[in-house]
Scaffold this active site. Structure first.
Site, PDB file in Angstrom:
ATOM      1  N   ASN A 251      -4.444  14.405   4.830  1.00 53.94           N
ATOM      2  CA  ASN A 251      -3.644  13.313   5.583  1.00 53.94           C
ATOM      3  C   ASN A 251      -4.526  12.503   6.147  1.00 53.94           C
ATOM      4  OD1 ASN A 251      -1.064  11.941   5.278  1.00 53.94           O
ATOM      5  ND2 ASN A 251      -0.756  12.533   7.162  1.00 53.94           N
ATOM      6  N   LYS A 252      -3.885  11.540   6.823  1.00 51.62           N
ATOM      7  CA  LYS A 252      -4.753  10.433   7.759  1.00 51.62           C
ATOM      8  C   LYS A 252      -5.313  11.223   8.755  1.00 51.62           C
ATOM      9  CE  LYS A 252      -4.481   6.896   7.129  1.00 51.62           C
ATOM     10  NZ  LYS A 252      -5.381   6.508   5.940  1.00 51.62           N
TER      11      LYS A 252
ATOM     12  N   GLN B 165      -1.742   2.207  11.381  1.00 54.06           N
ATOM     13  CA  GLN B 165      -0.641   2.077  10.564  1.00 54.06           C
ATOM     14  C   GLN B 165       0.812   2.444  11.379  1.00 54.06           C
ATOM     15  OE1 GLN B 165      -3.379   3.682   9.838  1.00 54.06           O
ATOM     16  NE2 GLN B 165      -3.912   3.407   7.788  1.00 54.06           N
TER      17      GLN B 165
ATOM     18  N   ARG C  39       0.845  -1.221   0.096  1.00 55.15           N
ATOM     19  CA  ARG C  39      -0.024   0.073   0.007  1.00 55.15           C
ATOM     20  C   ARG C  39       0.761   1.212   0.134  1.00 55.15           C
ATOM     21  NH1 ARG C  39       2.648   1.367   4.104  1.00 55.15           N
ATOM     22  NH2 ARG C  39       1.106   3.013   4.610  1.00 55.15           N
ATOM     23  N   GLY C  40       0.466   2.373  -0.138  1.00 55.94           N
ATOM     24  CA  GLY C  40       1.159   3.717  -0.417  1.00 55.94           C
ATOM     25  C   GLY C  40       1.305   3.951  -1.937  1.00 55.94           C
ATOM     26  N   ALA C  41       0.708   5.203  -2.078  1.00 56.67           N
ATOM     27  CA  ALA C  41       0.700   5.592  -3.462  1.00 56.67           C
ATOM     28  C   ALA C  41       2.018   5.062  -4.455  1.00 56.67           C
ATOM     29  CB  ALA C  41       0.339   6.904  -3.978  1.00 56.67           C
TER      30      ALA C  41
ATOM     31  N   ARG D 168      -7.236  -1.813  -7.544  1.00 55.33           N
ATOM     32  CA  ARG D 168      -7.809  -0.579  -6.792  1.00 55.33           C
ATOM     33  C   ARG D 168      -8.125   0.563  -7.739  1.00 55.33           C
ATOM     34  NH1 ARG D 168      -4.150   0.448  -1.796  1.00 55.33           N
ATOM     35  NH2 ARG D 168      -6.220   1.634  -1.262  1.00 55.33           N
TER      36      ARG D 168
ATOM     37  N   ASP E 298      -1.488  12.509   1.633  1.00 53.81           N
ATOM     38  CA  ASP E 298      -2.116  11.755   0.557  1.00 53.81           C
ATOM     39  C   ASP E 298      -2.606  12.912  -0.615  1.00 53.81           C
ATOM     40  OD1 ASP E 298      -3.041  10.304   3.208  1.00 53.81           O
ATOM     41  OD2 ASP E 298      -3.325   9.085   1.246  1.00 53.81           O
TER      42      ASP E 298
END
Lengths: 356, 356
Positions: free
Chosen positions: A246-247, A195, A45-47, A88, A236
């Site tokens: 962001n998160k 995370q 995961r993670g762009a 995705r 993000d």
């Protein structure tokens, strides 16, 4: 430093992050379908990491295509593209990787099929390498803000696990350590999906970085006690005026930093800055299912049945709460990131530099 | 409203809060040793509730004592006192209940043993009733700050489960609803032990109060969106200058409230105010074991093995962040709570009153 993904001996080696930190299992992908499964099931995961995985998946799948010419080869790749793109649907980096590969192929359509296969492997490795270089540059520009002896707070995981290596928010930490600075990291556990506890704490321990885990609601009290010197988070999506999505919880960290006069930095590769959106209030915020909050790992229930939940996956930190946005092109005041798309601008006039 | 503890038909009925919200089990205690076990194993928690449980345990145990006279009766009680006192050595309310019972017995030493047994039951019920009255008074003084349509944020559990009924932080909510106001509650889940998710959300749902559960790190984003009108929290210990120790995360909530100009209230029965301590920095803060953070319910591991953890159980919110401290004697500015121990003070001069 842990490798989330790697091209090795004609295979893709992928760490299954969904099992961390309880199990540490590297999956040896010999088939592009396994890479696709890994993207879908959040092994990776993670762009940036997803983009790399897609490029490697294409290269892997391409090796098995039996084609006599360019046209047949392209036809064979189509199935691979579609499989990866469907894993995705909202992950822009898969699309980005597919487009980049298509462009490469178009520019090399006169090459032999076997050479094209080689080129795809080279391109995947190049994408991987470029990402590490971007992160190292972020690390270089960011490390200037970390002094010897500092304790850095981070939130969520914008670490090497989310990228090809070095991470974004963690890159200044790794570079500062390479520069010989003795530093500590405090990782917010980052509810609901944890995370920070599962990934950031784990990868920093693996890399030998001194890290301490806290619950998200401890950061304020630690700041009040003077135990945190600066905060660095990932993003993000950052928009034109310097507002940062962001998160969830990032905004609260920024407010707490402001209250305690602690610098708050955002590590943002240019690929994460969306200059088409003017301000943060225009960023759509995903609300996710209640179960992420009411159950840990989907199994361990911690709340009453049928309780109403608000589970916003992200929040927006306004530019005014951000000390600097650190990109691969330099660290800038949030209001100055728009200079990055202006022509004929001497970026050096806007770069924040300490100790020069 | 849920009863955490109740004297009924010569028995003590105690809700086993340690199993909430997964199981809802009321334990019928027919022996004081079961009451003691309940205190020890956290079936019951919260300072006022523990005091009530101790008094009821004494009354229950006393009924089984075979004694011909006062002296024999007192001798028989000693074992009960000691058993209860050893359950949670730092719980001041057990000691307080034992002292209160001893004083009562001393004042009635000429009564028959059977009358003394009755008196102990009456005293336990009186302690229970007094606690509810204290909370109702807090509720009355606090409800004035809640307007029709408001959404109240609370942190941890200072609800009816922690007291004889009504709770402290929840009392203004219950009274506001009794006054016909339509209100909503948002409960922080309150990591690491999740009292908000496990207890507050559960008891408010049981009482029919509209409640929404959030992760601790969502409160800031919700405040920014204007979705929280005020915050009310409880306190473990409030000191003379109006500084407040409460569950970790309370301080962050107070800073976020200040940033968003949202009133922040503390519900503090007089029994929780320690006028012997001048300022909050003199309050000892308990650091608890790492496992509370790394494992959910002691079983579900969410962090790497051997990760370093800071687990401060409480934090201190400075008086300057607090809009008012709500006691059973009225709501006061934090700096004015010292008036509560001054002689010849007209408290009405210091009470905060809205809409009069």
């Amino acid at each position: 430093m842990v490798n989330a993904i790697e091209w090795k001996d004609g295979k893709v080696i992928m760490l299954d992050q969904s099992r961390l930190p309880v199990e540490v299992i590297f999956i040896e992908c010999t088939d592009y379908n396994i890479v696709a499964e890994g993207i879908k099931k959040l092994w990776i995961r993670g762009a940036p990491a997803i983009g790399i995985a897609a490029a490697m998946g294409i290269a892997l799948g391409a090796q098995d295509i039996t084609a006599k010419n360019f046209k047949e080869f392209i036809a064979g790749l189509d199935q691979i593209f579609n499989t990866l793109l469907s894993t995705r649907p909202t992950a822009v980096n898969i699309k980005w990787a597919v487009e980049r590969v298509k462009k490469l192929l178009k520019a090399n359509k006169d090459e032999s099929v076997s050479r094209l296969k080689e080129l795809l492997i080279e391109e995947a490795q190049k994408i991987h390498k470029e990402d590490i270089e971007v992160n190292k540059a972020i690390g270089k520009w960011g490390a200037q803000f970390i002094k010897d002896g500092d304790t850095v707070l981070t939130h969520c995981n914008a670490g090497s696990l989310a990228t090809g290596g070095y991470g974004t928010a963690t890159a200044p930490i790794f570079v500062a350590i390479e520069q010989g600075k003795k530093i500590q990291v405090i990782a917010d556990e980052t509810r609901p999906v944890l995370q920070g506890a599962r990934l950031t704490a784990w990868e920093l321990m693996e890399a030998g970085v001194p890290v301490t885990l806290i619950t998200d609601n401890s950061a304020g009290a630690l700041m009040k006690k003077g135990r945190i010197n600066l905060a660095i988070v990932g993003t993000d999506r950052t928009v034109k005026n310097g507002d940062v999505a962001n998160k969830i919880g990032t905004y609260s960290v920024s407010v707490l930093c402001k209250e305690h006069k602690i610098p708050f930095y955002v590590a943002a590769p240019l690929s994460s800055i969306d200059f088409s959106i003017p301000t943060g209030d225009k960023i759509p915020i995903e609300e996710r299912n209640a179960e992420e909050v009411t159950h840990i790992f989907g199994t361990c229930r911690i709340a009453p049945e049928n309780v109403k939940v608000i589970n916003m996956a992200f929040d927006v930190t306004p530019a005014k709460n951000i000390t600097a946005i650190i990109t691969e092109k330099g660290a800038f005041k949030p209001k100055d990131i728009r200079k990055l798309i202006k022509k004929d601008v001497n970026l050096d006039e806007y770069r924040i530099k300490i100790g020069e």
